[in-house]
Design an enzyme around this catalytic site. Structure first.
Site, PDB file in Angstrom:
ATOM      1  N   HIS A 160       0.826  -1.226   0.000  1.00  0.00           N
ATOM      2  CA  HIS A 160       0.000   0.000   0.000  1.00  0.00           C
ATOM      3  C   HIS A 160       0.856   1.271   0.000  1.00  0.00           C
ATOM      4  O   HIS A 160       0.398   2.314   0.465  1.00  0.00           O
ATOM      5  CB  HIS A 160      -0.950   0.050   1.205  1.00  0.00           C
ATOM      6  CG  HIS A 160      -1.704  -1.230   1.466  1.00  0.00           C
ATOM      7  ND1 HIS A 160      -2.981  -1.456   1.003  1.00  0.00           N
ATOM      8  CD2 HIS A 160      -1.334  -2.363   2.107  1.00  0.00           C
ATOM      9  CE1 HIS A 160      -3.379  -2.667   1.377  1.00  0.00           C
ATOM     10  NE2 HIS A 160      -2.386  -3.241   2.042  1.00  0.00           N
ATOM     11  N   SER A 281      14.561  22.278 -15.239  1.00  0.00           N
ATOM     12  CA  SER A 281      13.381  23.119 -15.420  1.00  0.00           C
ATOM     13  C   SER A 281      13.828  24.470 -15.942  1.00  0.00           C
ATOM     14  O   SER A 281      14.866  24.988 -15.535  1.00  0.00           O
ATOM     15  CB  SER A 281      12.661  23.282 -14.082  1.00  0.00           C
ATOM     16  OG  SER A 281      11.854  24.449 -14.121  1.00  0.00           O
ATOM     17  N   LYS A 287      15.703  22.195  -9.972  1.00  0.00           N
ATOM     18  CA  LYS A 287      15.013  20.960 -10.330  1.00  0.00           C
ATOM     19  C   LYS A 287      15.801  20.048 -11.239  1.00  0.00           C
ATOM     20  O   LYS A 287      16.512  20.471 -12.128  1.00  0.00           O
ATOM     21  CB  LYS A 287      13.672  21.274 -10.987  1.00  0.00           C
ATOM     22  CG  LYS A 287      12.738  21.902  -9.987  1.00  0.00           C
ATOM     23  CD  LYS A 287      11.308  21.590 -10.183  1.00  0.00           C
ATOM     24  CE  LYS A 287      10.925  20.142 -10.180  1.00  0.00           C
ATOM     25  NZ  LYS A 287       9.555  20.017 -10.672  1.00  0.00           N
ATOM     26  N   GLU A 294       9.339   9.109 -16.419  1.00  0.00           N
ATOM     27  CA  GLU A 294       7.920   9.456 -16.610  1.00  0.00           C
ATOM     28  C   GLU A 294       7.422   9.003 -17.984  1.00  0.00           C
ATOM     29  O   GLU A 294       6.301   8.509 -18.126  1.00  0.00           O
ATOM     30  CB  GLU A 294       7.725  10.964 -16.451  1.00  0.00           C
ATOM     31  CG  GLU A 294       8.003  11.452 -15.032  1.00  0.00           C
ATOM     32  CD  GLU A 294       8.100  12.968 -14.983  1.00  0.00           C
ATOM     33  OE1 GLU A 294       7.087  13.599 -14.669  1.00  0.00           O
ATOM     34  OE2 GLU A 294       9.184  13.523 -15.259  1.00  0.00           O
ATOM     35  N   TYR A 321      -9.305 -13.115 -45.659  1.00  0.00           N
ATOM     36  CA  TYR A 321      -8.724 -11.776 -45.642  1.00  0.00           C
ATOM     37  C   TYR A 321      -9.800 -10.726 -45.875  1.00  0.00           C
ATOM     38  O   TYR A 321     -10.659 -10.888 -46.736  1.00  0.00           O
ATOM     39  CB  TYR A 321      -7.626 -11.647 -46.717  1.00  0.00           C
ATOM     40  CG  TYR A 321      -7.043 -10.242 -46.786  1.00  0.00           C
ATOM     41  CD1 TYR A 321      -6.025  -9.857 -45.914  1.00  0.00           C
ATOM     42  CD2 TYR A 321      -7.525  -9.299 -47.689  1.00  0.00           C
ATOM     43  CE1 TYR A 321      -5.494  -8.565 -45.945  1.00  0.00           C
ATOM     44  CE2 TYR A 321      -7.003  -8.006 -47.726  1.00  0.00           C
ATOM     45  CZ  TYR A 321      -5.993  -7.646 -46.862  1.00  0.00           C
ATOM     46  OH  TYR A 321      -5.485  -6.381 -46.897  1.00  0.00           O
TER      47      TYR A 321
END
Ligand code: ARG
Length: 463
Positions: A160, A281, A287, A294, A321
């Site tokens: 969790h 950044s 940063k 990501e 096809y």
């Protein structure tokens, strides 16, 4: 070409297609990626036609030579692809005709674009299974190197996303090695199942020419020719299985990517990502963003999208096809390209990142991560049923929480206040190192177990 009837089937047609018809019908914009497979398949087909006496050996030789010229033109980027010629199959054949003349017209004997496209695409996907397996193995090796460095570094194990029990960095890295091992085996399974040659199924019913399907199957690296010509031209399971395997693999990559995003945050500091796989950044100078992680986390979106897309195209199609099936390729190309990119990016990130053993250890020591060890001790040494031990431990966790300290910092008297069978010996199991060292069950987090798994995988990946 647009104004006149098509040179490939012109016999029946008086007028050429509308421009919009040509735009919706053409696949050359994307199926030119199948050029190498198309030419390899045609060369094998021509050799077989000669070996079986269906065409003259001299014609077959001219075809085979001419096809090599076409391939070199495509590879050199000098080939003129034509939308009017619809797809890679007709573009190649048309150029062959320009190059060698009449014998080019004999290549399509005992064949149809239906078995031709099924063949080309199958060979392309088969190659990609191998490319994926190699990308996976490279990432597994990067994870193994991380696991070896930190086989006994203690870190929090989570459920969790709450601190659960201490585990080792090596153990966590090896969890991904296992997942990726299953991914590789899925690609291998799919590859083995798809390795039947559709060539010779012709349009759908087979052919009256005395072809040798075993010969072309063998020449093109297939285990055997497919046994039903209708199925051979209608089947796209190979692409679906590839996409399914790719989706599961991309899902695994997204989980690892998510962990890297969390772990590299200032709040965790479990890992530092290398500059090579981070961005800055434009406004906040401090940063360092884990953009590569990501993006890997996001790739599952298009890869699973391609999977759902092709399932939806294939659903409900009558045998054999249908032109719908031309919509099979772009999504598979895109999914394959992005999976390979994601694997390479992940290999780079994992290879470059450095874990922070101090941050891992201090996080492992917080959150009462050895509460289970205390409960287990009460069972083992004081003879309590596990449920009772769970309650006693719960009371001690609450006490530690009130005092703002960790379990090992409670005094023996405080321990005894929860249960009088508790002795000094309890402190032996409460440290995080003791905790991980005690998890010696097969597959457990004890460093010796982890090292055994690392050794097993190293041997396996060397083969
Ligand atoms: N471009 C077609 C495809 O990708 C090739 C097969 C066309 N066959 C046909 N009978 N129109 O599916």
């Amino acid at each position: 070409m647009t104004d006149s009837a098509n040179s490939m089937w012109g016999g029946r047609f008086a007028a050429g297609p509308d421009a919009i018809m040509e735009a919706i019908n053409a696949s050359i914009g994307f199926d030119q990626r199948l050029a190498a497979q198309d030419i390899e398949g045609s060369r094998a087909h021509a050799a077989m036609l000669a070996a079986t006496g269906i065409i003259e050996a001299s014609d077959a030789e001219a075809i085979r030579e001419g096809l090599l010229t076409v391939l070199s033109e495509i590879e050199a980027g000098t080939f003129q692809f034509s939308t009017a010629l619809e797809d890679i199959h007709m573009n190649v054949e048309s150029r062959l005709k320009e190059l060698i003349g009449e014998p080019a017209g004999r290549l399509h004997t005992a064949r149809s674009r239906n078995d031709q496209v099924a063949l080309d695409f199958r060979m392309w996907v088969r190659d990609q299974c191998d490319v994926a397996s190699n990308g996976i193995a490279a990432l597994q090796k990067a994870l193994l190197a991380q696991a070896e460095t930190g086989a006994d570094w203690v870190m929090p194990g989570f459920t969790h996303l709450q601190t659960a029990q201490p585990v080792t960095w090596g153990h966590h890295m090896m969890a991904y090695v296992e997942m990726l091992g299953r991914d590789a085996s899925r690609f291998a399974d799919a590859r083995a199942r798809m390795n039947e040659s559709p060539l010779g199924a012709a349009a759908l019913a087979g052919t009256s020419f005395p072809i040798d399907r075993n010969m072309t199957a063998k020449e093109l690296g297939f285990d055997r020719p497919s046994a039903n010509s209708l199925d051979a031209v209608a089947d796209r399971d190979f692409a679906l299985e590839f996409l399914a395997a790719a989706s599961i693999c991309a899902m695994h990559l997204s989980r690892l990517a998510e962990e890297l995003v969390i772990w590299s945050s200032a709040q965790f500091r479990f890992v530092a990502m290398s500059d090579r796989f981070s961005t800055g950044s434009s406004i906040m100078p401090q940063k360092k963003n884990p953009d590569a992680a990501e993006l890997v986390r996001a790739k599952i979106g298009r890869i699973l999208g391609a999977t759902v897309g092709l399932f939806t195209v294939m659903k409900g199609l009558p045998l054999t096809y249908s032109k719908d099936m031309q919509e099979d390729k772009e999504q598979v190309f895109d999914a394959a390209d992005n999976l390979m990119l994601a694997l390479a990016a992940m290999e780079g990130m994992v290879g470059d990142m450095s874990a922070n053993p101090d941050a891992l250890r201090s996080a492992a020591s917080s959150g009462f991560s050895t509460a289970t060890d205390l409960a287990d001790w009460l069972v083992r040494e004081a003879g309590l049923p596990f449920r009772d031990a769970h309650h006693v431990t719960g009371r001690l966790v609450a006490l530690a929480e009130d005092k703002g300290c960790d379990l090992p910092e409670l005094s023996l008297d405080e321990m005894k206040s929860a249960h009088d069978a508790i002795t000094d010996g309890v402190f032996d199991v409460l440290g995080v190192d003791n905790s991980v060292r005690s998890r010696t069950s097969y597959g457990g987090t004890a460093p010796d177990q982890v090292r055994a798994q690392i050794a097993r995988w190293k041997t396996q990946l060397e083969d």
